[in-house]
Design a protein around this motif. Structure first.
Motif, PDB file in Angstrom:
ATOM      1  N   VAL A  17       0.866  -1.176   0.000  1.00 19.54           N
ATOM      2  CA  VAL A  17       0.000   0.000   0.000  1.00 19.54           C
ATOM      3  C   VAL A  17       0.904   1.228   0.000  1.00 19.54           C
ATOM      4  O   VAL A  17       1.642   1.465   0.956  1.00 19.54           O
ATOM      5  N   LEU A  18       0.853   1.990  -1.089  1.00 17.21           N
ATOM      6  CA  LEU A  18       1.675   3.181  -1.215  1.00 17.21           C
ATOM      7  C   LEU A  18       0.854   4.418  -0.858  1.00 17.21           C
ATOM      8  O   LEU A  18      -0.238   4.623  -1.407  1.00 17.21           O
ATOM      9  N   ASP A  19       1.370   5.225   0.046  1.00 15.27           N
ATOM     10  CA  ASP A  19       0.767   6.515   0.366  1.00 15.27           C
ATOM     11  C   ASP A  19       1.488   7.567  -0.483  1.00 15.27           C
ATOM     12  O   ASP A  19       2.641   7.899  -0.216  1.00 15.27           O
ATOM     13  N   VAL A  20       0.824   8.062  -1.502  1.00 12.52           N
ATOM     14  CA  VAL A  20       1.492   8.939  -2.460  1.00 12.52           C
ATOM     15  C   VAL A  20       1.646  10.365  -1.936  1.00 12.52           C
ATOM     16  O   VAL A  20       2.399  11.152  -2.510  1.00 12.52           O
ATOM     17  N   GLU A  21       0.947  10.691  -0.854  1.00 16.87           N
ATOM     18  CA  GLU A  21       1.096  12.022  -0.265  1.00 16.87           C
ATOM     19  C   GLU A  21       2.253  12.060   0.720  1.00 16.87           C
ATOM     20  O   GLU A  21       3.038  13.011   0.742  1.00 16.87           O
ATOM     21  N   ASN A  22       2.366  11.017   1.540  1.00 13.46           N
ATOM     22  CA  ASN A  22       3.431  10.971   2.549  1.00 13.46           C
ATOM     23  C   ASN A  22       4.658  10.207   2.080  1.00 13.46           C
ATOM     24  O   ASN A  22       5.647  10.105   2.817  1.00 13.46           O
ATOM     25  N   ASN A  23       4.585   9.632   0.881  1.00 16.02           N
ATOM     26  CA  ASN A  23       5.707   8.882   0.316  1.00 16.02           C
ATOM     27  C   ASN A  23       6.143   7.737   1.225  1.00 16.02           C
ATOM     28  O   ASN A  23       7.326   7.539   1.492  1.00 16.02           O
ATOM     29  N   THR A  24       5.141   6.980   1.717  1.00 14.45           N
ATOM     30  CA  THR A  24       5.420   5.828   2.569  1.00 14.45           C
ATOM     31  C   THR A  24       4.855   4.570   1.930  1.00 14.45           C
ATOM     32  O   THR A  24       4.002   4.625   1.040  1.00 14.45           O
ATOM     33  N   CYS A  25       5.342   3.425   2.410  1.00 16.22           N
ATOM     34  CA  CYS A  25       4.950   2.139   1.850  1.00 16.22           C
ATOM     35  C   CYS A  25       4.702   1.148   2.982  1.00 16.22           C
ATOM     36  O   CYS A  25       5.539   1.012   3.889  1.00 16.22           O
ATOM     37  N   GLN A  26       3.566   0.464   2.933  1.00 17.35           N
ATOM     38  CA  GLN A  26       3.226  -0.543   3.938  1.00 17.35           C
ATOM     39  C   GLN A  26       3.016  -1.885   3.248  1.00 17.35           C
ATOM     40  O   GLN A  26       2.256  -1.989   2.286  1.00 17.35           O
ATOM     41  N   GLU A  27       3.682  -2.916   3.749  1.00 16.70           N
ATOM     42  CA  GLU A  27       3.504  -4.252   3.178  1.00 16.70           C
ATOM     43  C   GLU A  27       2.351  -4.963   3.866  1.00 16.70           C
ATOM     44  O   GLU A  27       2.203  -4.911   5.085  1.00 16.70           O
TER      45      GLU A  27
END
Length: 328
Positions: A17-27
């Motif tokens: 799951v990519l958060d395109v606003e915060n530039n984070t990634c969760q598997e």
């Protein structure tokens, strides 16, 4: 998923799951379907993700490459795992909020019912499955994609032998009709809208009328012979992602690609994916050292506003590892 998050499946079998606003990634942890993994050590990757009509559940591959999994979209918790196929799953699509189909490289399609059980280890059995023919499996016939036509309550299944099969999921996947594809080399993807289905092959994008089974148009791809790898409808436009990393936009009304840059001698009809990341492993140094490796566009999806396009992919040659993800 929404304006802020993008769901990505990788060839190394990770769901992100990519958060395109915060530039984070969760598997996201995928459930395990069968108790004895007979494909242990083999990573086939995630080839398909689909969200149900009410946007509460998603269907994709499980830990085993031949199993399906359903997760809650809200918190990514597993709901069920599903095991029946004998080879990798290449396509999933929802028929209703609680029913979906899966298409596999074993040349079978299965219909699944989502239970309301809270037991996330529950391994469901299919409501129906198309006949498994050993001779088809032995000669390498595979199903590459599946789409649902809600108006006629039929599914369309793309196989690797040059046929588009129209099946009835309520009647044990009876084949109602077959479309013989004009371009049958390296069939990889398809997209569907209303009464039009488009198929991507090695050198062409071809459209067929699902009612008459007649070809509507046949347009040469923008990626030479490296194939069309992803297709996606957006109103009257078809977005095409290719093996050379080109992203082009086909106007369905004129059946021509949009001209994107007219400053050169010839109008440019595609954008190109960026450098991304490439693992310079033994395969790279043995066969590709010093060469520019494009990132094939294996997937692309528009946001709900139709103003932003997510594109993802990686190197096309077998043995190379890498990735590209970008928002346009």
């Amino acid at each position: 998923m929404d304006e802020k998050r993008v769901l990505v499946g990788t060839k190394c079998n990770h769901l992100l799951v990519l958060d395109v606003e915060n530039n984070t990634c969760q598997e996201v942890e995928l459930p395990c379907g069968r108790s004895v993994p007979d494909h242990a050590g083999i990573v086939a990757g995630i080839h398909s993700i689909d969200i149900n009509p009410s946007r509460t559940l998603l269907a994709t591959s499980a830990q085993h490459p031949a199993d399906c999994a359903v997760l809650r979209l809200e918190d990514m918790r597993p709901v069920q795992a599903y095991s029946v196929h004998q080879d990798w799953i290449f396509g999933v699509c929802w028929l209703a909020d609680d029913a979906f189909v899966s298409a596999s490289r074993d040349s079978t399609v299965a219909l699944w019912k989502v239970s309301d059980t809270d037991d996330d280890s529950f391994n469901a059995k299919p409501l129906a499955r198309s006949e498994f023919r050993l001779e088809d499996f032995a000669r390498g016939k595979k199903f590459r994609d599946v789409k649902y036509d809600p108006r006629n309550e039929e599914i369309f299944v793309l196989d690797t032998e040059g046929f588009l099969l129209k099946m009835d999921p309520t009647n044990n996947f009876k084949i109602n009709s077959t479309i013989v594809l004009r371009n049958d080399k390296e069939l990889t993807c398809m997209a569907m809208t209303d009464s039009l289905v488009c198929v991507g092959s090695q050198s062409f994008v071809t459209a067929y009328d699902t009612r008459s089974k007649e070809m509507v148009f046949d347009v040469k791809g923008c990626d030479n012979s490296l194939g069309t790898r992803s297709l996606n409808f957006q109103t009257t436009m078809l977005t095409c992602g290719g093996g050379q990393g080109h992203i082009s936009f086909l106007d369905l009304r004129t059946q021509r690609y949009l001209d994107l840059d007219e400053t050169g001698r010839e109008p440019k009809q595609y954008y190109t994916t960026g450098r991304g990341w490439l693992d310079k492993n033994e395969v790279y140094y043995s066969y590709f050292q010093g060469r520019t490796i494009p990132n094939a566009c294996y997937t692309q999806c528009w946001d709900q506003s139709g103003t932003r396009l997510f594109a993802g992919g990686g190197p096309l040659p077998f043995g190379l590892r890498g990735c590209y993800m970008g928002i346009w």
